[in-house]
Write a protein that holds these residues in place. Structure first.
Motif, PDB file in Angstrom:
ATOM      1  N   THR A  90       0.845  -1.193   0.000  1.00  0.00           N
ATOM      2  CA  THR A  90       0.000   0.000   0.000  1.00  0.00           C
ATOM      3  C   THR A  90       0.879   1.242   0.000  1.00  0.00           C
ATOM      4  O   THR A  90       2.115   1.157   0.052  1.00  0.00           O
ATOM      5  N   ALA A  91       0.233   2.399  -0.044  1.00  0.00           N
ATOM      6  CA  ALA A  91       0.995   3.658   0.003  1.00  0.00           C
ATOM      7  C   ALA A  91       1.706   3.840   1.334  1.00  0.00           C
ATOM      8  O   ALA A  91       2.745   4.497   1.421  1.00  0.00           O
ATOM      9  N   GLU A  92       1.146   3.236   2.392  1.00  0.00           N
ATOM     10  CA  GLU A  92       1.743   3.400   3.726  1.00  0.00           C
ATOM     11  C   GLU A  92       2.658   2.247   4.121  1.00  0.00           C
ATOM     12  O   GLU A  92       3.481   2.387   5.021  1.00  0.00           O
ATOM     13  N   ASN A  93       2.533   1.097   3.473  1.00  0.00           N
ATOM     14  CA  ASN A  93       3.257  -0.083   3.930  1.00  0.00           C
ATOM     15  C   ASN A  93       3.647  -0.975   2.753  1.00  0.00           C
ATOM     16  O   ASN A  93       2.861  -1.201   1.833  1.00  0.00           O
ATOM     17  N   SER A  94       4.877  -1.475   2.785  1.00  0.00           N
ATOM     18  CA  SER A  94       5.343  -2.394   1.738  1.00  0.00           C
ATOM     19  C   SER A  94       5.990  -3.632   2.335  1.00  0.00           C
ATOM     20  O   SER A  94       6.754  -4.332   1.664  1.00  0.00           O
ATOM     21  N   PHE A  95       5.697  -3.929   3.617  1.00  0.00           N
ATOM     22  CA  PHE A  95       6.309  -5.066   4.308  1.00  0.00           C
ATOM     23  C   PHE A  95       5.415  -6.301   4.212  1.00  0.00           C
ATOM     24  O   PHE A  95       4.194  -6.212   4.120  1.00  0.00           O
ATOM     25  N   TRP A  96       6.060  -7.468   4.277  1.00  0.00           N
ATOM     26  CA  TRP A  96       5.337  -8.691   4.584  1.00  0.00           C
ATOM     27  C   TRP A  96       5.008  -8.655   6.074  1.00  0.00           C
ATOM     28  O   TRP A  96       5.493  -7.783   6.800  1.00  0.00           O
ATOM     29  N   TYR A  97       4.189  -9.608   6.522  1.00  0.00           N
ATOM     30  CA  TYR A  97       3.917  -9.689   7.955  1.00  0.00           C
ATOM     31  C   TYR A  97       5.218  -9.972   8.690  1.00  0.00           C
ATOM     32  O   TYR A  97       5.886 -10.974   8.439  1.00  0.00           O
ATOM     33  N   ARG A  98       5.571  -9.097   9.620  1.00  0.00           N
ATOM     34  CA  ARG A  98       6.820  -9.261  10.367  1.00  0.00           C
ATOM     35  C   ARG A  98       6.604  -9.986  11.695  1.00  0.00           C
ATOM     36  O   ARG A  98       7.554 -10.181  12.450  1.00  0.00           O
ATOM     37  N   GLY A  99       5.406 -10.398  11.962  1.00  0.00           N
ATOM     38  CA  GLY A  99       5.079 -11.123  13.185  1.00  0.00           C
ATOM     39  C   GLY A  99       3.569 -11.187  13.324  1.00  0.00           C
ATOM     40  O   GLY A  99       2.816 -10.625  12.514  1.00  0.00           O
ATOM     41  N   THR A 100       3.122 -11.870  14.366  1.00  0.00           N
ATOM     42  CA  THR A 100       1.680 -12.057  14.548  1.00  0.00           C
ATOM     43  C   THR A 100       0.978 -10.739  14.860  1.00  0.00           C
ATOM     44  O   THR A 100      -0.129 -10.496  14.358  1.00  0.00           O
ATOM     45  N   ALA A 101       1.599  -9.886  15.665  1.00  0.00           N
ATOM     46  CA  ALA A 101       0.985  -8.590  15.951  1.00  0.00           C
ATOM     47  C   ALA A 101       0.974  -7.709  14.712  1.00  0.00           C
ATOM     48  O   ALA A 101       0.019  -6.955  14.474  1.00  0.00           O
ATOM     49  N   ASP A 102       2.019  -7.794  13.901  1.00  0.00           N
ATOM     50  CA  ASP A 102       2.078  -6.999  12.676  1.00  0.00           C
ATOM     51  C   ASP A 102       1.030  -7.469  11.672  1.00  0.00           C
ATOM     52  O   ASP A 102       0.483  -6.664  10.910  1.00  0.00           O
ATOM     53  N   ALA A 103       0.752  -8.774  11.647  1.00  0.00           N
ATOM     54  CA  ALA A 103      -0.302  -9.281  10.759  1.00  0.00           C
ATOM     55  C   ALA A 103      -1.645  -8.659  11.119  1.00  0.00           C
ATOM     56  O   ALA A 103      -2.437  -8.275  10.238  1.00  0.00           O
ATOM     57  N   ILE A 104      -1.919  -8.555  12.422  1.00  0.00           N
ATOM     58  CA  ILE A 104      -3.170  -7.914  12.855  1.00  0.00           C
ATOM     59  C   ILE A 104      -3.127  -6.421  12.551  1.00  0.00           C
ATOM     60  O   ILE A 104      -4.118  -5.827  12.110  1.00  0.00           O
ATOM     61  N   ALA A 105      -1.955  -5.799  12.750  1.00  0.00           N
ATOM     62  CA  ALA A 105      -1.831  -4.360  12.520  1.00  0.00           C
ATOM     63  C   ALA A 105      -2.074  -3.996  11.061  1.00  0.00           C
ATOM     64  O   ALA A 105      -2.719  -2.982  10.761  1.00  0.00           O
ATOM     65  N   GLN A 106      -1.574  -4.836  10.145  1.00  0.00           N
ATOM     66  CA  GLN A 106      -1.752  -4.531   8.726  1.00  0.00           C
ATOM     67  C   GLN A 106      -3.193  -4.730   8.263  1.00  0.00           C
ATOM     68  O   GLN A 106      -3.560  -4.295   7.170  1.00  0.00           O
ATOM     69  N   ASN A 107      -3.996  -5.396   9.076  1.00  0.00           N
ATOM     70  CA  ASN A 107      -5.407  -5.595   8.752  1.00  0.00           C
ATOM     71  C   ASN A 107      -6.306  -4.999   9.841  1.00  0.00           C
ATOM     72  O   ASN A 107      -7.389  -5.504  10.115  1.00  0.00           O
TER      73      ASN A 107
END
Length: 372
Positions: A90-107
């Motif tokens: 996205t315009a704000e993020n270009s990372f893969w999920y970096r962990g379980t909390a990040d997976a929730i954060a990106q969604n």
């Protein structure tokens, strides 16, 4: 149920060796006709959760194919449904999920757009049956901020590869160690959590601001003295398929009548995607003892104490013992396989011999289909 569901299904596990090179662990076949994620999805629909999300990432093709229709788990509905999220640039993020909390954060928009007051978070690589309503009732009765489903493991189980917890008399978690070097308790976290939705959003947003990405380390362990975190004891069957040995023994458990009865004959049911296949065919001269044979299989030889998945062909004079044969495997005549896991879509030449000795042998063959 006043909760939405989140299934974390994006991680890779190198302890599964060759088995996880082409599929996510949550897509691993179980008990002849199921995938490991089926148990979490079935628990959610049986608990009357109407809205569930699956976060996928690593080798997600097989898992996405399995989830391409939500009707099998009764999530094909006007309100709610089954959502599958993969990492997106996205315009704000270009990372893969970096962990379980990040997976929730990106969604996080999924949580913010929902209206249910609670969230049930679980992994998709465990085999168990659980009514999440009972956990939610416990959560509310304890006035907990987070409830962690726990289980006391037998002494022979190596609990150092799990997150271990120690609770007081009121079941409040006082210590939480993730994969300790030396475990001081045999009670482990099952990777199932209940938390209030608004509070989860607040904690995830704070993790995001501080560049923290792991749900266990950066929320459960970090907040254990600040939040009211309680443990809910699970007494029934629960297995995690984090290693090849766990995967093998979990499938072998389904050869026990009491385990099959618990999962497949006692309410509530376990659901899975159904393939349009004929019943298994046993030709003249075949012998089958204490084994699971799935639909679409053709058996000519001897099968003993084994789990045979869909569309497997077992040739004449073959001897299969204490083994798992995955989907769409062709086994040529006069082949002996013992203490092995044969990868899906393999073609085993006639007159082959495979046997595991000290550990479970994974058989990988990519031959043409020989009829010999």
């Amino acid at each position: 149920m006043r909760a939405i569901g989140i299934i974390l299904a994006g991680g890779n596990n190198y302890r599964m060796r060759e088995l996880s090179k082409k599929r996510a662990v949550c897509a691993m076949p179980i008990a002849g006709s199921y995938r490991s994620i089926d148990f979490a999805l079935s628990n959610m629909t049986n608990s009357h959760i109407q809205k569930a999300a699956v976060f996928t990432q690593y080798n997600a093709r097989s898992l996405n194919e399995h989830l391409n229709s939500s009707k099998w788990w009764d999530f094909g509905r006007k309100q709610g449904g089954l959502y599958v999220f993969t990492p997106a640039v996205t315009a704000e993020n270009s990372f893969w999920y970096r962990g379980t909390a990040d997976a929730i954060a990106q969604n996080l928009s999924f949580l913010k757009s929902s209206h249910e007051p609670y969230v049930v978070i679980t992994s998709g690589d465990c085999v168990y049956k659980l009514d999440y309503n009972k956990v939610l009732e416990y959560h509310i009765a304890k006035k907990a901020d987070i409830t962690v489903v726990c289980k006391s493991m037998p002494p022979e189980v190596n609990v150092e590869r799990f997150g271990t917890v120690r609770m007081n008399e009121e079941s409040r978690i006082e210590e939480f160690e993730e994969k300790p070097v030396v475990a001081r308790t045999n009670t482990i976290s099952c990777g199932i959590y209940v938390v209030r939705r608004r509070q989860l959003i607040e904690m995830i947003e704070k993790c995001l601001q501080e560049d923290r990405y792991d749900f266990v380390k950066d929320i459960l362990i970090r907040y254990k003295n600040m939040k009211r975190i309680y443990g809910y004891k699970l007494k029934e069957y629960w297995r995690n398929i984090a290693t090849v040995e766990d995967y093998f023994s979990t499938n072998m458990d389904f050869l026990k009548p009491e385990i099959r009865d618990y999962f497949f004959k006692q309410y509530p049911d376990v659901y899975s995607r159904v393939d349009d296949l004929p019943p298994a065919k046993y030709n003249v001269g075949s012998q089958v003892r204490n084994s699971l044979i799935s639909s679409g299989c053709i058996v000519n030889g001897t099968v003993e104490n084994s789990v045979i998945f869909k569309k497997a062909y077992i040739g004449n004079n073959c001897y299969i013992k204490n083994s798992i044969i995955l989907n769409d495997v062709y086994i040529g005549d006069n082949t002996h396989i013992e203490n092995c896991i044969v990868e899906s879509r393999d073609t085993i030449r006639a007159n082959s011999y495979y046997a595991g000795t000290d550990d479970i042998k994974i058989v990988l063959e990519r031959n043409n289909r020989y009829v010999m």
